[in-house]
Scaffold this active site. Sequence first.
Site, PDB file in Angstrom:
ATOM      1  CB  VAL A  65      -0.890   0.015   1.273  1.00 24.80           C
ATOM      2  CG1 VAL A  65      -1.751   1.248   1.342  1.00 24.80           C
ATOM      3  CG2 VAL A  65      -1.737  -1.237   1.341  1.00 24.80           C
ATOM      4  CB  CYS A  66       2.026   3.857  -1.670  1.00 21.42           C
ATOM      5  SG  CYS A  66       1.319   3.996  -3.329  1.00 21.42           S
ATOM      6  CB  ALA A  67      -0.232   8.303  -0.933  1.00 23.81           C
TER       7      ALA A  67
END
Length: 191
Positions: A65-67
């Site tokens: 996951v990231c932004a």
Amino acid sequence: MTAPSALSTDEARSRLHELTVIDVRTPGEYAGGHVPGALNIPLDRIERALPDIRGAADRGDVLVVCASGARSANACRILAEHGVDTATLSGGTGAWAADGHDLDRPQGAAPTVWGMERQVRFTAGTVVLLGLLLGLLVHPAFQLLSAAIAAGLVFSALTNTCGMAVLLGKLPHNRPRGADLDRTLEALRNG
């Protein structure tokens, strides 16, 4: 190389109990809010964590996951090159929050005022404006600042990387606490 598989926020939420979630954002971004149960392993440290991520992948599915999904897709590609199968969260934590899912924050952590993308836009805009103003008022050579930022933005778009984000991620306000990678890897090992 093929694009990594992606889970929607609803798919990820329904499977959260069976996923190992790795958040590849900076510690500051992670502290501002992350998917519940996510472990913070910043993208620039992903290869150091490779053996432990491989072990987690052997035990079950790994979600990165990231932004927005760009950095997590890069992390998934790096991991795939080393034989580790992972998926990414479509739209990242931005989509997670927009879909009404809660974000966890470390105990006592204040939300990050500005996300990395906003910091990059602000910095790039400021340097371009400064280059133009100094080019008009002081010396035309200062316009090269604006040209350098424009070239960097084009390169960033073509390569789906962002050198400015890497640099900004090293600033103290983006690292309110050091990423305790050893503790994170221990948690990853213990599943």
